[in-house]
Design a protein around this motif. Structure first.
Motif: not given
Length: 223
Positions: A101, A50, A19, A23, A116
């Motif tokens: 999230n 990610d 987190s 983003k 996200r």
């Protein structure tokens, strides 16, 4: 490395490990064919990474109807891969946990909050095959080209997104002063603040001056 077996970093997902630094996440799905003519796309594999290209989630997915074409030449998927695949509902729940999230649905729909951004190839199609919805303002698109492992596709999309996000684009402000008497001393809030008859009486130049673009450049995501 390309992903070959089902993987999910649930400890990171549950603890919000991504987190603070992530983003955006990238997703890619591989489809097999269903229906009598094999034209119905069924999500059979999904991969999420990610921003640092770490694998967050990868799984084969149980199709909702019988598979009539595994499209092996394109997907590399066989009947064996899907025999013990994750049910679609479980896949949806995992993806929602990653994307949302911890943010509320209301805040996500409003301005995204802590949810996200989602990056990928032909996202509308992927989400449709996953039977999921995600707000348009949280989607970042790329054009699908060629055939790749879903992990490779995720990496490709994320690299393109991060490259565009890093650009420092000059923002030009529209002039605030307007010569027309009926536009002077007014607040430029777009067409919604004007009555239909007022809009009809304006020239094209005047309409342009009060218009607002809904385009948001990806470079603004880092600001």
């Amino acid at each position: 490395m390309p992903c070959t077996e089902s993987q999910v970093d649930m400890s990171a997902v549950n603890n919000g490990h991504y987190s603070t630094s992530t983003k955006a996440v990238a997703i890619d799905c591989e489809m097999v064919g269903g229906g009598s003519d094999c034209s119905h796309d069924l999500c059979a594999r999904v991969c999420v990474i990610d921003e640092d290209e770490n694998l967050i989630f990868h799984s084969y997915v149980q199709p909702q109807i019988p598979v009539s074409d595994y499209r092996y030449e394109v997907t590399g998927i066989t009947e064996e891969h899907l025999r013990d695949a994750m049910p679609l509902k479980e896949v949806q729940e995992t993806l929602q946990q990653i994307l949302h999230n911890g943010e509320s649905i209301g805040r996500i729909r409003l301005d995204g909050g802590n949810a996200r951004l989602l990056v990928g190839h032909d996202l509308e199609h992927d989400l449709d095959c996953l039977r999921m919805n995600y707000p348009d303002h949280l989607l970042r698109y790329d054009i699908q080209s060629g055939v790749h492992d879903p992990f490779v596709d995720c990496v490709s999309a994320m690299r393109l997104y991060k490259r565009m996000r890093s650009q420092d684009h000059h923002v030009e402000e529209l002039p605030t002063s307007v010569s027309a008497p009926h536009l002077q001393n007014s607040t430029t809030n777009g067409y919604d603040s004007w009555k239909p008859k007022e809009l009809e009486s304006m020239t094209p130049d005047e309409l342009f001056q009060i218009s607002k673009s809904n385009y948001r450049c990806w470079c603004l995501d880092s600001r």
